[in-house]
Write a protein that holds these residues in place. Structure first.
Motif, PDB file in Angstrom:
ATOM      1  N   TYR A 237       0.838  -1.208   0.000  1.00 12.69           N
ATOM      2  CA  TYR A 237       0.000   0.000   0.000  1.00 12.69           C
ATOM      3  C   TYR A 237       0.872   1.256   0.000  1.00 12.69           C
ATOM      4  O   TYR A 237       0.531   2.280  -0.611  1.00 12.69           O
ATOM      5  CB  TYR A 237      -0.947   0.012   1.196  1.00 12.69           C
ATOM      6  CG  TYR A 237      -2.333   0.511   0.823  1.00 12.69           C
ATOM      7  CD1 TYR A 237      -2.516   1.495  -0.139  1.00 12.69           C
ATOM      8  CD2 TYR A 237      -3.471  -0.020   1.419  1.00 12.69           C
ATOM      9  CE1 TYR A 237      -3.784   1.934  -0.501  1.00 12.69           C
ATOM     10  CE2 TYR A 237      -4.744   0.396   1.054  1.00 12.69           C
ATOM     11  CZ  TYR A 237      -4.886   1.382   0.104  1.00 12.69           C
ATOM     12  OH  TYR A 237      -6.136   1.812  -0.260  1.00 12.69           O
ATOM     13  N   SER A 238       1.995   1.187   0.688  1.00 14.10           N
ATOM     14  CA  SER A 238       2.902   2.318   0.704  1.00 14.10           C
ATOM     15  C   SER A 238       3.377   2.651  -0.712  1.00 14.10           C
ATOM     16  O   SER A 238       3.399   3.813  -1.128  1.00 14.10           O
ATOM     17  CB  SER A 238       4.103   2.009   1.604  1.00 14.10           C
ATOM     18  OG  SER A 238       4.989   3.104   1.665  1.00 14.10           O
ATOM     19  N   LEU A 239       3.727   1.624  -1.478  1.00 10.48           N
ATOM     20  CA  LEU A 239       4.173   1.827  -2.850  1.00 10.48           C
ATOM     21  C   LEU A 239       3.025   2.303  -3.738  1.00 10.48           C
ATOM     22  O   LEU A 239       3.231   3.124  -4.645  1.00 10.48           O
ATOM     23  CB  LEU A 239       4.771   0.531  -3.398  1.00 10.48           C
ATOM     24  CG  LEU A 239       6.098   0.100  -2.764  1.00 10.48           C
ATOM     25  CD1 LEU A 239       6.461  -1.319  -3.181  1.00 10.48           C
ATOM     26  CD2 LEU A 239       7.217   1.070  -3.137  1.00 10.48           C
ATOM     27  N   THR A 240       1.812   1.801  -3.486  1.00  8.18           N
ATOM     28  CA  THR A 240       0.647   2.255  -4.247  1.00  8.18           C
ATOM     29  C   THR A 240       0.438   3.756  -4.057  1.00  8.18           C
ATOM     30  O   THR A 240       0.280   4.505  -5.027  1.00  8.18           O
ATOM     31  CB  THR A 240      -0.620   1.507  -3.793  1.00  8.18           C
ATOM     32  OG1 THR A 240      -0.436   0.094  -3.959  1.00  8.18           O
ATOM     33  CG2 THR A 240      -1.835   1.939  -4.596  1.00  8.18           C
ATOM     34  N   ALA A 241       0.430   4.190  -2.807  1.00  3.82           N
ATOM     35  CA  ALA A 241       0.209   5.608  -2.511  1.00  3.82           C
ATOM     36  C   ALA A 241       1.343   6.478  -3.042  1.00  3.82           C
ATOM     37  O   ALA A 241       1.122   7.603  -3.489  1.00  3.82           O
ATOM     38  CB  ALA A 241       0.056   5.807  -1.010  1.00  3.82           C
ATOM     39  N   ARG A 242       2.561   5.943  -3.007  1.00  3.15           N
ATOM     40  CA  ARG A 242       3.700   6.674  -3.582  1.00  3.15           C
ATOM     41  C   ARG A 242       3.440   6.953  -5.064  1.00  3.15           C
ATOM     42  O   ARG A 242       3.680   8.063  -5.557  1.00  3.15           O
ATOM     43  CB  ARG A 242       4.969   5.848  -3.423  1.00  3.15           C
ATOM     44  CG  ARG A 242       6.217   6.464  -4.053  1.00  3.15           C
ATOM     45  CD  ARG A 242       7.250   5.411  -4.397  1.00  3.15           C
ATOM     46  NE  ARG A 242       6.769   4.472  -5.421  1.00  3.15           N
ATOM     47  CZ  ARG A 242       7.451   3.416  -5.841  1.00  3.15           C
ATOM     48  NH1 ARG A 242       8.627   3.145  -5.317  1.00  3.15           N
ATOM     49  NH2 ARG A 242       6.955   2.609  -6.776  1.00  3.15           N
ATOM     50  N   ASP A 243       2.949   5.941  -5.772  1.00  2.00           N
ATOM     51  CA  ASP A 243       2.692   6.116  -7.199  1.00  2.00           C
ATOM     52  C   ASP A 243       1.508   7.047  -7.453  1.00  2.00           C
ATOM     53  O   ASP A 243       1.505   7.809  -8.427  1.00  2.00           O
ATOM     54  CB  ASP A 243       2.449   4.757  -7.857  1.00  2.00           C
ATOM     55  CG  ASP A 243       3.742   3.972  -8.055  1.00  2.00           C
ATOM     56  OD1 ASP A 243       4.826   4.578  -7.933  1.00  2.00           O
ATOM     57  OD2 ASP A 243       3.674   2.757  -8.327  1.00  2.00           O
ATOM     58  N   TRP A 244       0.477   6.979  -6.600  1.00  2.00           N
ATOM     59  CA  TRP A 244      -0.647   7.911  -6.744  1.00  2.00           C
ATOM     60  C   TRP A 244      -0.172   9.355  -6.566  1.00  2.00           C
ATOM     61  O   TRP A 244      -0.549  10.240  -7.337  1.00  2.00           O
ATOM     62  CB  TRP A 244      -1.724   7.605  -5.710  1.00  2.00           C
ATOM     63  CG  TRP A 244      -2.486   6.344  -5.943  1.00  2.00           C
ATOM     64  CD1 TRP A 244      -2.542   5.604  -7.084  1.00  2.00           C
ATOM     65  CD2 TRP A 244      -3.332   5.672  -4.996  1.00  2.00           C
ATOM     66  NE1 TRP A 244      -3.369   4.513  -6.900  1.00  2.00           N
ATOM     67  CE2 TRP A 244      -3.855   4.530  -5.639  1.00  2.00           C
ATOM     68  CE3 TRP A 244      -3.680   5.928  -3.674  1.00  2.00           C
ATOM     69  CZ2 TRP A 244      -4.728   3.646  -4.991  1.00  2.00           C
ATOM     70  CZ3 TRP A 244      -4.545   5.047  -3.028  1.00  2.00           C
ATOM     71  CH2 TRP A 244      -5.061   3.909  -3.675  1.00  2.00           C
ATOM     72  N   LEU A 245       0.647   9.587  -5.536  1.00  2.00           N
ATOM     73  CA  LEU A 245       1.154  10.934  -5.272  1.00  2.00           C
ATOM     74  C   LEU A 245       2.015  11.426  -6.436  1.00  2.00           C
ATOM     75  O   LEU A 245       1.919  12.583  -6.853  1.00  2.00           O
ATOM     76  CB  LEU A 245       1.960  10.946  -3.973  1.00  2.00           C
ATOM     77  CG  LEU A 245       2.573  12.285  -3.564  1.00  2.00           C
ATOM     78  CD1 LEU A 245       1.494  13.325  -3.336  1.00  2.00           C
ATOM     79  CD2 LEU A 245       3.435  12.113  -2.317  1.00  2.00           C
ATOM     80  N   SER A 246       2.844  10.533  -6.967  1.00  2.00           N
ATOM     81  CA  SER A 246       3.701  10.891  -8.087  1.00  2.00           C
ATOM     82  C   SER A 246       2.867  11.300  -9.299  1.00  2.00           C
ATOM     83  O   SER A 246       3.171  12.299  -9.966  1.00  2.00           O
ATOM     84  CB  SER A 246       4.613   9.709  -8.448  1.00  2.00           C
ATOM     85  OG  SER A 246       5.402  10.009  -9.577  1.00  2.00           O
ATOM     86  N   ARG A 247       1.799  10.566  -9.560  1.00  2.00           N
ATOM     87  CA  ARG A 247       0.941  10.896 -10.706  1.00  2.00           C
ATOM     88  C   ARG A 247       0.153  12.177 -10.447  1.00  2.00           C
ATOM     89  O   ARG A 247      -0.060  12.980 -11.367  1.00  2.00           O
ATOM     90  CB  ARG A 247       0.004   9.733 -11.016  1.00  2.00           C
ATOM     91  CG  ARG A 247       0.731   8.521 -11.568  1.00  2.00           C
ATOM     92  CD  ARG A 247      -0.171   7.608 -12.357  1.00  2.00           C
ATOM     93  NE  ARG A 247       0.606   6.494 -12.918  1.00  2.00           N
ATOM     94  CZ  ARG A 247       0.146   5.654 -13.835  1.00  2.00           C
ATOM     95  NH1 ARG A 247      -1.079   5.796 -14.302  1.00  2.00           N
ATOM     96  NH2 ARG A 247       0.906   4.673 -14.290  1.00  2.00           N
ATOM     97  N   GLN A 248      -0.293  12.368  -9.212  1.00  2.00           N
ATOM     98  CA  GLN A 248      -0.995  13.612  -8.903  1.00  2.00           C
ATOM     99  C   GLN A 248      -0.092  14.806  -9.178  1.00  2.00           C
ATOM    100  O   GLN A 248      -0.510  15.787  -9.808  1.00  2.00           O
ATOM    101  CB  GLN A 248      -1.460  13.639  -7.447  1.00  2.00           C
ATOM    102  CG  GLN A 248      -2.227  14.926  -7.126  1.00  2.00           C
ATOM    103  CD  GLN A 248      -2.591  15.067  -5.656  1.00  2.00           C
ATOM    104  OE1 GLN A 248      -2.304  14.180  -4.854  1.00  2.00           O
ATOM    105  NE2 GLN A 248      -3.218  16.151  -5.289  1.00  2.00           N
ATOM    106  N   ASP A 249       1.143  14.734  -8.710  1.00  2.00           N
ATOM    107  CA  ASP A 249       2.068  15.838  -8.906  1.00  2.00           C
ATOM    108  C   ASP A 249       2.397  16.038 -10.380  1.00  2.00           C
ATOM    109  O   ASP A 249       2.517  17.173 -10.861  1.00  2.00           O
ATOM    110  CB  ASP A 249       3.351  15.596  -8.112  1.00  2.00           C
ATOM    111  CG  ASP A 249       3.165  15.800  -6.615  1.00  2.00           C
ATOM    112  OD1 ASP A 249       2.142  16.396  -6.215  1.00  2.00           O
ATOM    113  OD2 ASP A 249       4.034  15.353  -5.842  1.00  2.00           O
ATOM    114  N   ALA A 250       2.550  14.932 -11.111  1.00  2.00           N
ATOM    115  CA  ALA A 250       2.899  15.031 -12.526  1.00  2.00           C
ATOM    116  C   ALA A 250       1.776  15.661 -13.342  1.00  2.00           C
ATOM    117  O   ALA A 250       2.025  16.276 -14.382  1.00  2.00           O
ATOM    118  CB  ALA A 250       3.234  13.649 -13.076  1.00  2.00           C
TER     119      ALA A 250
END
Length: 366
Positions: A293-306
């Motif tokens: 889940y930590s990695l999932t949220a990391r990727d969500w945050l990365s896409r939000q910022d991008a």
């Protein structure tokens, strides 16, 4: 809560809404709050902790409703701009934990890997009647409708905007074996003749309270063994996030997550559903490290910022349409950043061994 503490809390929330606290300050603060949460729910006394758990379970069994405030989930998550959500999520718009077995998977790959694991664990095959209970933006429903073209998929969601998105996506893909229904699980009932071979629920139970009532309702929707259409057991597969030992409520005034993103929510313990087997019998369970889940949220945050410009624009337009003012859109963008960042730190704490994900397979009790 003292007036001074309340003042500092409101100030903190205001700064978070404005997005002025940098991540390098937020991350250690979140980790410290997570460690405090551990101390609050687990004092190291197994006997006392177990007694508290048993009392907690009896209290939720006595609740009059399955869920307290289902409308809050819509306000905080599910009726936020669909285009904004899609700008954060992967190809299948899976708004739940994904699977990273090597920790090098892309978000799109991790979505598929987790959904494939559901297919195996829930013993799915083509030709079944499948209920996706709490379907989100349709990631699993759409995936199953494509993978099992002879199956009939029914998706139940509390959000009308989610139904609109799923219906539109299904139509664009030419899928005719998927039906989407908008309904509140507190009061929704299928026609007595409608039965399913599989019920699947992905991260919906965390918005619920009385699991006894919920499991009983799901059991009524499953096809009994010996029915004219099957001689096999009907199965229920559940995916939820959980604490390793202790369940607890997200209560109003209990912190930023409780107030802003998870009002009326529940953190189950990994073993919680074992105490609710009146109508469904547990066959198997699995535990997945919180690192997924930590990695999932990391990727969500990365896409939000991008996709910041697009995301902010969508949220501003949505806020203006709701009469909240365009500035509220920027507030929501900042809140989602804090949410994803918090989930990343929360589930990554202690190597993912404090909070994680539980998978459970139940059969209809004879």
């Amino acid at each position: 809560m003292s007036s001074l503490t309340d003042l500092f809390l409101r100030l903190g929330y205001t700064l978070l809404d404005k997005g002025v606290i940098p991540d390098f300050i937020l991350r250690p603060a979140i980790r410290q709050l997570c460690r405090q949460r551990i101390k609050d729910i687990d004092n190291g006394d197994f006997e006392a902790n177990h007694a508290a758990k048993m009392q907690w379970i009896e209290q939720v069994k006595a609740r009059a409703k399955i869920a307290d405030v289902p409308h809050k989930a819509n306000e905080q998550h599910y009726e936020v701009s669909t285009k904004f959500m899609l700008s954060c999520l992967g190809k299948y718009a899976k708004y739940s934990c994904c699977l990273y077995p090597t920790k090098t998977e892309t978000l799109d790959e991790a979505e598929i890997l987790m959904m494939e694991s559901y297919c195996v664990k829930a013993q799915l095959r083509d030709g079944l009647d499948i209920l996706d209970l709490g379907c989100g933006w349709g990631s699993l429903s759409l995936y199953l409708a494509q993978k099992y073209p002879k199956s009939r998929i029914t998706a139940l969601s509390n959000s009308s905007t989610q139904k609109t998105h799923i219906d539109s996506t299904a139509k664009s893909k030419g899928l005719t074996n998927l039906t989407v229904i908008t309904g509140d699980v507190n009061v929704f009932e299928f026609d007595a003749s409608t039965k399913f071979d599989r019920a699947i629920s992905i991260e919906m139970f965390e918005h619920m309270k009385n699991y006894k009532l919920l499991m009983s309702k799901i059991a009524l929707w499953l096809r009994p063994k010996g029915d004219s259409k099957t001689s096999e057991d009907s199965l229920c597969f559940i995916h939820l996030f959980c604490h390793r030992t202790q369940p607890y409520h997200f209560t109003e005034g209990g912190g930023w997550m409780s107030d802003m993103f998870f009002s009326g929510g529940t953190m189950p313990s990994h073993d919680l559903l074992l105490y609710f087997q009146d109508d469904l019998t547990l066959l198997s369970s699995w535990y997945l490290s919180g690192t997924h889940y930590s990695l999932t949220a990391r990727d969500w945050l990365s896409r939000q910022d991008a996709n910041a410009a697009q995301g902010i624009s969508e949220l501003e337009a949505g806020a203006e349409k709701q009469g909240l003012g365009r500035e509220h859109g920027r507030v929501m963008w900042n809140r989602f950043r804090v949410f994803y960042l918090t989930v990343e730190e929360f589930f990554g704490l202690n190597g993912g061994q404090e909070w994680g994900v539980g998978h459970y397979l139940f059969k209809l009790k004879a």
